[in-house]
Design an enzyme around this catalytic site. Structure first.
Site, PDB file in Angstrom:
ATOM      1  N   GLU A  40       9.489  -3.715  10.246  1.00  0.00           N
ATOM      2  CA  GLU A  40       9.855  -2.429   9.624  1.00  0.00           C
ATOM      3  C   GLU A  40      10.393  -1.442  10.660  1.00  0.00           C
ATOM      4  O   GLU A  40       9.738  -1.182  11.690  1.00  0.00           O
ATOM      5  CB  GLU A  40       8.624  -1.835   8.921  1.00  0.00           C
ATOM      6  CG  GLU A  40       8.934  -0.499   8.247  1.00  0.00           C
ATOM      7  CD  GLU A  40       7.867  -0.055   7.250  1.00  0.00           C
ATOM      8  OE1 GLU A  40       6.918  -0.810   6.979  1.00  0.00           O
ATOM      9  OE2 GLU A  40       8.003   1.076   6.749  1.00  0.00           O
ATOM     10  N   LYS A  82      -1.017  -9.430   3.375  1.00  0.00           N
ATOM     11  CA  LYS A  82      -0.267  -8.877   4.515  1.00  0.00           C
ATOM     12  C   LYS A  82      -1.155  -7.909   5.295  1.00  0.00           C
ATOM     13  O   LYS A  82      -1.837  -7.067   4.707  1.00  0.00           O
ATOM     14  CB  LYS A  82       0.999  -8.170   4.022  1.00  0.00           C
ATOM     15  CG  LYS A  82       1.793  -7.507   5.159  1.00  0.00           C
ATOM     16  CD  LYS A  82       3.189  -7.107   4.739  1.00  0.00           C
ATOM     17  CE  LYS A  82       3.267  -5.818   3.953  1.00  0.00           C
ATOM     18  NZ  LYS A  82       2.760  -4.630   4.679  1.00  0.00           N
ATOM     19  N   GLU A 102      -1.189  -5.323   8.873  1.00  0.00           N
ATOM     20  CA  GLU A 102      -0.353  -4.625   9.859  1.00  0.00           C
ATOM     21  C   GLU A 102      -0.953  -4.763  11.254  1.00  0.00           C
ATOM     22  O   GLU A 102      -2.124  -4.401  11.461  1.00  0.00           O
ATOM     23  CB  GLU A 102      -0.267  -3.128   9.508  1.00  0.00           C
ATOM     24  CG  GLU A 102       0.419  -2.875   8.180  1.00  0.00           C
ATOM     25  CD  GLU A 102       0.587  -1.386   7.869  1.00  0.00           C
ATOM     26  OE1 GLU A 102       0.288  -0.540   8.740  1.00  0.00           O
ATOM     27  OE2 GLU A 102       1.008  -1.080   6.751  1.00  0.00           O
ATOM     28  N   ASP A 142      -0.936  -6.354  -0.101  1.00  0.00           N
ATOM     29  CA  ASP A 142      -1.204  -5.644   1.157  1.00  0.00           C
ATOM     30  C   ASP A 142      -2.703  -5.451   1.361  1.00  0.00           C
ATOM     31  O   ASP A 142      -3.411  -5.077   0.411  1.00  0.00           O
ATOM     32  CB  ASP A 142      -0.571  -4.243   1.077  1.00  0.00           C
ATOM     33  CG  ASP A 142       0.494  -4.032   2.120  1.00  0.00           C
ATOM     34  OD1 ASP A 142       0.569  -4.814   3.089  1.00  0.00           O
ATOM     35  OD2 ASP A 142       1.265  -3.070   1.961  1.00  0.00           O
ATOM     36  N   ASP A 157       0.845  -1.204   0.000  1.00  0.00           N
ATOM     37  CA  ASP A 157       0.000   0.000   0.000  1.00  0.00           C
ATOM     38  C   ASP A 157       0.877   1.249   0.000  1.00  0.00           C
ATOM     39  O   ASP A 157       0.375   2.373  -0.062  1.00  0.00           O
ATOM     40  CB  ASP A 157      -1.032  -0.009   1.144  1.00  0.00           C
ATOM     41  CG  ASP A 157      -0.412  -0.018   2.514  1.00  0.00           C
ATOM     42  OD1 ASP A 157       0.831  -0.077   2.629  1.00  0.00           O
ATOM     43  OD2 ASP A 157      -1.180   0.039   3.511  1.00  0.00           O
ATOM     44  N   SER A 158       2.216   1.049  -0.009  1.00  0.00           N
ATOM     45  CA  SER A 158       3.137   2.158  -0.284  1.00  0.00           C
ATOM     46  C   SER A 158       2.798   2.796  -1.626  1.00  0.00           C
ATOM     47  O   SER A 158       3.212   3.920  -1.902  1.00  0.00           O
ATOM     48  CB  SER A 158       4.587   1.663  -0.280  1.00  0.00           C
ATOM     49  OG  SER A 158       4.715   0.528  -1.111  1.00  0.00           O
TER      50      SER A 158
HETATM   51  O1  KIV Z   1       3.553  -1.024   1.617  1.00  0.00           O
HETATM   52  C1  KIV Z   1       4.732  -1.415   1.557  1.00  0.00           C
HETATM   53  O2  KIV Z   1       5.452  -1.200   0.594  1.00  0.00           O
HETATM   54  C2  KIV Z   1       5.246  -2.137   2.716  1.00  0.00           C
HETATM   55  C3  KIV Z   1       6.728  -2.342   2.772  1.00  0.00           C
HETATM   56  C4  KIV Z   1       7.375  -1.108   3.235  1.00  0.00           C
HETATM   57  C5  KIV Z   1       7.112  -3.500   3.607  1.00  0.00           C
HETATM   58  O3  KIV Z   1       4.513  -2.519   3.571  1.00  0.00           O
END
Ligand code: KIV
Length: 264
Positions: free
Chosen positions: A181, A112, A114, A84, A45-46
Protein backbone atom coordinates in the site's frame (compact mmCIF):
# COMPACT_ATOMS: atom_id res chain seq x y z
CA UNK A 1 -15.16 -24.23 -1.52
CA UNK A 2 -14.87 -20.97 -3.41
CA UNK A 3 -14.21 -21.22 -7.18
CA UNK A 4 -11.03 -19.14 -6.82
CA UNK A 5 -8.40 -20.65 -4.51
CA UNK A 6 -4.80 -19.88 -3.56
CA UNK A 7 -3.77 -22.24 -6.40
CA UNK A 8 -5.75 -20.14 -8.90
CA UNK A 9 -4.05 -16.99 -7.62
CA UNK A 10 -0.56 -18.53 -7.84
CA UNK A 11 -1.30 -19.71 -11.39
CA UNK A 12 -2.43 -16.19 -12.29
CA UNK A 13 0.90 -14.78 -11.05
CA UNK A 14 2.84 -17.44 -12.97
CA UNK A 15 0.88 -16.69 -16.16
CA UNK A 16 1.11 -12.91 -15.63
CA UNK A 17 -2.67 -12.53 -15.49
CA UNK A 18 -3.53 -9.63 -13.21
CA UNK A 19 -5.60 -10.34 -10.09
CA UNK A 20 -8.56 -7.99 -9.49
CA UNK A 21 -9.62 -7.20 -5.94
CA UNK A 22 -11.99 -4.81 -4.17
CA UNK A 23 -13.03 -4.36 -0.59
CA UNK A 24 -16.58 -5.53 0.20
CA UNK A 25 -18.57 -5.44 3.40
CA UNK A 26 -21.98 -6.87 2.52
CA UNK A 27 -23.77 -9.57 0.53
CA UNK A 28 -25.18 -7.38 -2.27
CA UNK A 29 -21.85 -5.86 -3.27
CA UNK A 30 -20.06 -9.19 -2.89
CA UNK A 31 -22.46 -10.73 -5.43
CA UNK A 32 -22.22 -7.73 -7.76
CA UNK A 33 -18.42 -7.87 -7.64
CA UNK A 34 -18.27 -11.60 -8.36
CA UNK A 35 -20.79 -11.30 -11.21
CA UNK A 36 -18.74 -8.53 -12.83
CA UNK A 37 -15.28 -10.06 -12.77
CA UNK A 38 -13.67 -9.45 -9.37
CA UNK A 39 -11.38 -12.33 -8.32
CA UNK A 40 -10.82 -11.47 -4.64
CA UNK A 41 -12.68 -9.39 -2.06
CA UNK A 42 -11.22 -8.07 1.15
CA UNK A 43 -13.38 -7.44 4.19
CA UNK A 44 -11.06 -4.59 5.12
CA UNK A 45 -10.78 -2.84 8.45
CA UNK A 46 -11.20 0.24 6.23
CA UNK A 47 -14.82 -0.36 7.26
CA UNK A 48 -13.91 1.58 10.40
CA UNK A 49 -13.61 4.65 8.17
CA UNK A 50 -16.02 4.10 5.25
CA UNK A 51 -18.85 2.38 7.17
CA UNK A 52 -18.35 3.51 10.78
CA UNK A 53 -17.10 7.03 9.98
CA UNK A 54 -13.91 6.86 12.08
CA UNK A 55 -10.75 8.87 11.38
CA UNK A 56 -8.72 5.65 11.27
CA UNK A 57 -9.14 1.87 11.50
CA UNK A 58 -8.14 1.35 15.13
CA UNK A 59 -11.62 1.00 16.65
CA UNK A 60 -12.60 -1.97 14.47
CA UNK A 61 -13.04 -5.25 16.37
CA UNK A 62 -12.71 -8.88 15.37
CA UNK A 63 -16.46 -9.22 15.90
CA UNK A 64 -17.05 -6.39 13.38
CA UNK A 65 -14.90 -8.14 10.76
CA UNK A 66 -16.50 -11.54 11.48
CA UNK A 67 -19.99 -10.02 11.04
CA UNK A 68 -19.13 -8.41 7.68
CA UNK A 69 -17.27 -11.54 6.50
CA UNK A 70 -20.44 -13.56 7.15
CA UNK A 71 -22.44 -10.99 5.12
CA UNK A 72 -19.94 -11.09 2.23
CA UNK A 73 -19.84 -14.89 2.19
CA UNK A 74 -23.64 -15.00 2.10
CA UNK A 75 -23.48 -12.89 -1.10
CA UNK A 76 -21.22 -15.30 -2.95
CA UNK A 77 -20.02 -18.83 -2.29
CA UNK A 78 -17.59 -18.51 -5.21
CA UNK A 79 -15.52 -15.45 -4.27
CA UNK A 80 -12.13 -15.68 -2.63
CA UNK A 81 -12.64 -13.74 0.61
CA UNK A 82 -9.83 -12.24 2.69
CA UNK A 83 -10.72 -10.98 6.19
CA UNK A 84 -8.62 -8.28 7.83
CA UNK A 85 -7.30 -8.91 11.33
CA UNK A 86 -7.97 -5.68 13.26
CA UNK A 87 -5.55 -3.63 15.37
CA UNK A 88 -4.11 -5.57 18.36
CA UNK A 89 -5.79 -8.88 17.49
CA UNK A 90 -2.54 -10.62 16.41
CA UNK A 91 0.01 -9.64 19.05
CA UNK A 92 1.04 -13.24 19.76
CA UNK A 93 0.78 -16.55 17.86
CA UNK A 94 -1.96 -17.79 20.21
CA UNK A 95 -4.01 -14.59 20.00
CA UNK A 96 -3.60 -14.60 16.19
CA UNK A 97 -4.86 -18.18 15.90
CA UNK A 98 -7.87 -17.61 18.17
CA UNK A 99 -8.99 -14.46 16.35
CA UNK A 100 -8.24 -15.80 12.86
CA UNK A 101 -10.30 -18.91 13.65
CA UNK A 102 -13.34 -16.67 14.28
CA UNK A 103 -12.85 -15.05 10.85
CA UNK A 104 -12.35 -18.37 9.05
CA UNK A 105 -15.50 -19.74 10.69
CA UNK A 106 -17.36 -16.65 9.44
CA UNK A 107 -16.45 -17.61 5.87
CA UNK A 108 -12.99 -16.19 5.10
CA UNK A 109 -10.56 -18.05 2.82
CA UNK A 110 -7.55 -16.12 4.16
CA UNK A 111 -6.71 -13.55 6.83
CA UNK A 112 -4.61 -10.39 6.39
CA UNK A 113 -2.14 -8.99 8.94
CA UNK A 114 -0.26 -5.69 8.76
CA UNK A 115 3.49 -5.80 9.38
CA UNK A 116 6.86 -7.31 8.50
CA UNK A 117 9.37 -9.76 9.92
CA UNK A 118 8.04 -9.42 13.50
CA UNK A 119 4.97 -11.41 12.42
CA UNK A 120 7.08 -14.46 11.55
CA UNK A 121 5.99 -16.65 14.49
CA UNK A 122 2.32 -15.71 14.21
CA UNK A 123 2.24 -16.44 10.47
CA UNK A 124 3.99 -19.77 10.99
CA UNK A 125 1.46 -20.70 13.69
CA UNK A 126 -1.49 -19.65 11.52
CA UNK A 127 -0.37 -21.59 8.46
CA UNK A 128 0.46 -24.66 10.58
CA UNK A 129 -3.14 -24.54 11.83
CA UNK A 130 -4.48 -24.41 8.26
CA UNK A 131 -5.17 -20.68 8.06
CA UNK A 132 -3.87 -19.01 4.87
CA UNK A 133 -2.24 -15.61 5.41
CA UNK A 134 -1.91 -12.41 3.39
CA UNK A 135 0.74 -9.92 4.54
CA UNK A 136 0.40 -6.13 4.22
CA UNK A 137 3.42 -3.79 3.86
CA UNK A 138 4.00 -0.11 3.13
CA UNK A 139 1.42 2.32 4.48
CA UNK A 140 -0.13 -0.04 7.03
CA UNK A 141 -3.04 2.03 8.38
CA UNK A 142 -3.02 0.44 11.85
CA UNK A 143 0.39 2.16 12.35
CA UNK A 144 -0.88 5.60 11.29
CA UNK A 145 0.16 7.15 14.62
CA UNK A 146 3.70 5.78 14.29
CA UNK A 147 3.94 7.19 10.75
CA UNK A 148 2.51 10.57 11.83
CA UNK A 149 -0.30 10.38 9.27
CA UNK A 150 -1.31 8.48 6.13
CA UNK A 151 2.05 8.96 4.35
CA UNK A 152 3.79 7.23 1.45
CA UNK A 153 6.31 4.66 2.75
CA UNK A 154 9.58 3.29 1.34
CA UNK A 155 10.90 6.42 -0.36
CA UNK A 156 14.27 6.15 1.41
CA UNK A 157 16.50 3.34 0.10
CA UNK A 158 17.13 1.95 3.60
CA UNK A 159 13.35 1.65 4.18
CA UNK A 160 12.92 0.15 0.72
CA UNK A 161 15.52 -2.57 1.41
CA UNK A 162 13.88 -3.33 4.75
CA UNK A 163 10.51 -3.70 3.03
CA UNK A 164 12.00 -6.20 0.55
CA UNK A 165 13.48 -8.32 3.37
CA UNK A 166 10.16 -8.06 5.25
CA UNK A 167 8.33 -9.38 2.17
CA UNK A 168 10.77 -12.29 1.91
CA UNK A 169 10.35 -13.05 5.64
CA UNK A 170 6.53 -13.07 5.26
CA UNK A 171 6.84 -15.52 2.36
CA UNK A 172 9.29 -17.72 4.30
CA UNK A 173 6.91 -17.79 7.29
CA UNK A 174 4.16 -19.14 5.00
CA UNK A 175 2.24 -16.07 3.77
CA UNK A 176 0.59 -16.75 0.40
CA UNK A 177 -0.06 -13.18 -0.75
CA UNK A 178 1.08 -9.64 0.14
CA UNK A 179 -0.76 -6.31 -0.14
CA UNK A 180 1.54 -3.35 -0.90
CA UNK A 181 0.00 0.00 0.00
CA UNK A 182 1.18 3.49 -0.99
CA UNK A 183 4.79 2.87 -1.92
CA UNK A 184 6.79 4.00 -4.97
CA UNK A 185 5.92 1.96 -8.08
CA UNK A 186 9.57 1.05 -8.58
CA UNK A 187 9.80 -0.45 -5.06
CA UNK A 188 6.58 -2.42 -5.62
CA UNK A 189 8.19 -3.97 -8.69
CA UNK A 190 11.33 -4.87 -6.73
CA UNK A 191 9.23 -6.59 -4.07
CA UNK A 192 7.07 -8.37 -6.67
CA UNK A 193 10.24 -9.72 -8.33
CA UNK A 194 11.76 -10.73 -4.98
CA UNK A 195 8.94 -13.10 -3.93
CA UNK A 196 7.12 -16.02 -5.58
CA UNK A 197 3.73 -15.23 -4.00
CA UNK A 198 1.29 -12.74 -5.60
CA UNK A 199 1.51 -9.06 -4.65
CA UNK A 200 -1.60 -6.89 -4.73
CA UNK A 201 -1.04 -3.15 -4.98
CA UNK A 202 -2.98 -0.10 -3.86
CA UNK A 203 -1.14 3.11 -4.65
CA UNK A 204 1.85 0.97 -5.68
CA UNK A 205 1.90 1.35 -9.47
CA UNK A 206 0.88 -1.24 -12.04
CA UNK A 207 3.73 -3.74 -11.84
CA UNK A 208 2.29 -5.74 -8.96
CA UNK A 209 0.49 -9.02 -9.67
CA UNK A 210 -2.90 -7.48 -8.96
CA UNK A 211 -4.73 -4.40 -7.73
CA UNK A 212 -7.12 -3.61 -4.92
CA UNK A 213 -9.22 -0.51 -4.20
CA UNK A 214 -11.53 0.41 -1.36
CA UNK A 215 -14.93 0.09 -3.08
CA UNK A 216 -15.99 3.58 -1.94
CA UNK A 217 -12.99 5.04 -3.83
CA UNK A 218 -14.04 3.21 -7.01
CA UNK A 219 -17.35 5.10 -6.93
CA UNK A 220 -15.96 8.39 -5.62
CA UNK A 221 -17.64 8.55 -2.23
CA UNK A 222 -14.74 8.17 0.25
CA UNK A 223 -14.63 11.17 2.55
CA UNK A 224 -15.59 13.42 -0.35
CA UNK A 225 -12.32 13.12 -2.27
CA UNK A 226 -10.54 10.65 -4.58
CA UNK A 227 -7.06 9.60 -3.45
CA UNK A 228 -4.31 10.15 -6.06
CA UNK A 229 -3.96 6.39 -6.61
CA UNK A 230 -7.67 5.83 -7.28
CA UNK A 231 -10.16 6.72 -9.98
CA UNK A 232 -13.93 7.26 -10.04
CA UNK A 233 -15.04 4.49 -12.41
CA UNK A 234 -18.72 5.28 -11.80
CA UNK A 235 -18.29 8.75 -13.30
CA UNK A 236 -17.07 7.21 -16.55
CA UNK A 237 -19.62 4.42 -16.81
CA UNK A 238 -22.78 5.73 -15.12
CA UNK A 239 -23.77 2.49 -13.38
CA UNK A 240 -22.29 0.18 -10.79
CA UNK A 241 -21.97 -3.11 -12.77
CA UNK A 242 -20.21 -1.31 -15.63
CA UNK A 243 -17.95 0.58 -13.21
CA UNK A 244 -16.81 -2.74 -11.71
CA UNK A 245 -16.38 -4.33 -15.15
CA UNK A 246 -14.33 -1.36 -16.37
CA UNK A 247 -12.13 -1.47 -13.26
CA UNK A 248 -11.50 -5.19 -13.81
CA UNK A 249 -10.83 -4.76 -17.55
CA UNK A 250 -8.46 -1.85 -16.94
CA UNK A 251 -6.55 -3.79 -14.26
CA UNK A 252 -6.35 -6.92 -16.45
CA UNK A 253 -5.11 -4.91 -19.45
CA UNK A 254 -2.63 -2.95 -17.33
CA UNK A 255 -4.20 0.44 -18.13
CA UNK A 256 -5.17 1.03 -14.48
CA UNK A 257 -3.36 2.29 -12.53
CA UNK A 258 -1.55 4.57 -14.97
CA UNK A 259 1.42 6.86 -14.30
CA UNK A 260 -0.83 9.63 -12.90
CA UNK A 261 -1.95 7.24 -10.12
CA UNK A 262 1.50 6.17 -8.96
CA UNK A 263 4.05 7.54 -6.50
CA UNK A 264 7.66 8.13 -7.48
O1 KIV B 1 -8.67 -2.24 5.06
C1 KIV B 1 -8.54 -2.18 3.83
O2 KIV B 1 -9.46 -1.87 3.08
C2 KIV B 1 -7.22 -2.48 3.29
C3 KIV B 1 -6.99 -2.12 1.85
C4 KIV B 1 -6.72 -0.68 1.74
C5 KIV B 1 -5.90 -2.91 1.23
O3 KIV B 1 -6.37 -2.96 3.97
Amino acid sequence: MSKITVSTLNKMKAEQQKITALTAYDASFAKLFYDNGVDVVLVGDSLGMVLQGGDDTLAVTNTDIAYHTRCVRAGSRDLFVIADMPFMTYSSPLQSCENAAQLMRAGANMVKLEGGEWLYDSITALTQQGIPVCGHLGLTPQSVHVFGGFKIQGRIEEQAKKMITDAQALEKAGAQMIVLECIPAELAKRITDAVDIPTIGIGAGNQTDGQILVMHDLVGISAGYIPKFSKNFLLETGNMPDAVKKYCNDVKSGTFPSVEHEFK
